[in-house]
Design an enzyme around this catalytic site. Sequence first.
Site, PDB file in Angstrom:
ATOM      1  N   GLU A  44       0.911   3.993   1.734  1.00  0.00           N
ATOM      2  CA  GLU A  44       1.389   4.493   3.024  1.00  0.00           C
ATOM      3  C   GLU A  44       2.556   3.655   3.539  1.00  0.00           C
ATOM      4  O   GLU A  44       3.556   4.189   4.033  1.00  0.00           O
ATOM      5  CB  GLU A  44       0.258   4.473   4.072  1.00  0.00           C
ATOM      6  CG  GLU A  44      -0.944   5.328   3.708  1.00  0.00           C
ATOM      7  CD  GLU A  44      -2.047   4.549   3.003  1.00  0.00           C
ATOM      8  OE1 GLU A  44      -1.723   3.707   2.141  1.00  0.00           O
ATOM      9  OE2 GLU A  44      -3.226   4.793   3.308  1.00  0.00           O
ATOM     10  N   CYS A  49      -6.032   2.273   5.586  1.00  0.00           N
ATOM     11  CA  CYS A  49      -6.694   1.027   5.992  1.00  0.00           C
ATOM     12  C   CYS A  49      -6.111   0.613   7.345  1.00  0.00           C
ATOM     13  O   CYS A  49      -5.126   1.192   7.804  1.00  0.00           O
ATOM     14  CB  CYS A  49      -6.466  -0.051   4.930  1.00  0.00           C
ATOM     15  SG  CYS A  49      -4.799  -0.726   4.950  1.00  0.00           S
ATOM     16  N   HIS A 102       0.846  -1.188   0.000  1.00  0.00           N
ATOM     17  CA  HIS A 102       0.000   0.000   0.000  1.00  0.00           C
ATOM     18  C   HIS A 102       0.889   1.248   0.000  1.00  0.00           C
ATOM     19  O   HIS A 102       2.018   1.222   0.502  1.00  0.00           O
ATOM     20  CB  HIS A 102      -0.907   0.024   1.236  1.00  0.00           C
ATOM     21  CG  HIS A 102      -2.008  -1.003   1.187  1.00  0.00           C
ATOM     22  ND1 HIS A 102      -3.077  -0.995   2.044  1.00  0.00           N
ATOM     23  CD2 HIS A 102      -2.181  -2.063   0.360  1.00  0.00           C
ATOM     24  CE1 HIS A 102      -3.884  -2.011   1.756  1.00  0.00           C
ATOM     25  NE2 HIS A 102      -3.354  -2.684   0.739  1.00  0.00           N
ATOM     26  N   CYS A 126      -2.289   0.002   7.266  1.00  0.00           N
ATOM     27  CA  CYS A 126      -1.502   1.231   7.128  1.00  0.00           C
ATOM     28  C   CYS A 126      -1.578   2.074   8.394  1.00  0.00           C
ATOM     29  O   CYS A 126      -0.600   2.699   8.797  1.00  0.00           O
ATOM     30  CB  CYS A 126      -1.966   2.019   5.914  1.00  0.00           C
ATOM     31  SG  CYS A 126      -1.552   1.201   4.373  1.00  0.00           S
TER      32      CYS A 126
HETATM   33 ZN   LIG Z   1      -3.416   0.378   3.458  1.00  0.00          ZN
END
Ligand SMILES: [Zn+2]
Length: 149
Positions: free
Chosen positions: A49, A77, A47, A80
Site C-alpha cells: 500500500e 496494517c 508494504h 498503511c
Molecule cells: Zn502495511
Amino acid sequence: MQAAIDEAREGMKDNHGGPFGAIIVKDGKVVSRAHNKVLITNDPTAHAEVLAIRQASEVLENFDLSDCEIYTSSQPCPMCLAAIYWARIKKVYFGTNKEDVAAIGFDDSLFYKFIREEDENALEMLNIDRKECLELLREWDEKSDKKMY
Ligand SMILES: [Zn+2]
C-alpha cells in the site's frame, strides 16, 4: 482486485516480500500497482500500500489522492492505514482480514494495541474477494523457500 492479487503473486514468486499487493485506481483507471518489497529492499516499511501510494503520487504529481481508491489483497496494517489517511484516499477495498494474515505469521495485532482502532466513519472499508486473496496466503504458507520477517 485481480490486479492486486497478480502483483502479490509476482512479488511472492520473486521473493521480494510477503504475499501482498495493492492497486490504486482513479476514475476507473489503474494509476499504480505495487507488491510487498520488505525482503528485497530490507525496508520494513516497503508494504504494497505504501509503495502504491508513493507511485500514484509520483504519477499524478499530487500528494492528495482523495479522488483515488485503493484495492489491497489484505486489510491494511496500522502503518498503511495511516499512509492511506495521509494520502486522503476515501475508499479501501481489501481481501483478507487481519486475522487471516495473523494465521500465517503476519500478526500486526500488537501494533493495533498501541494505537486506536480505525475510525470507521473516516474511511469506507469494503471487504471483497476474500476467498481469492486467501489463496495467496495459502500459497505463501506452503512456499518452501519463504523467509519470515
Ligand atoms: Zn502495511
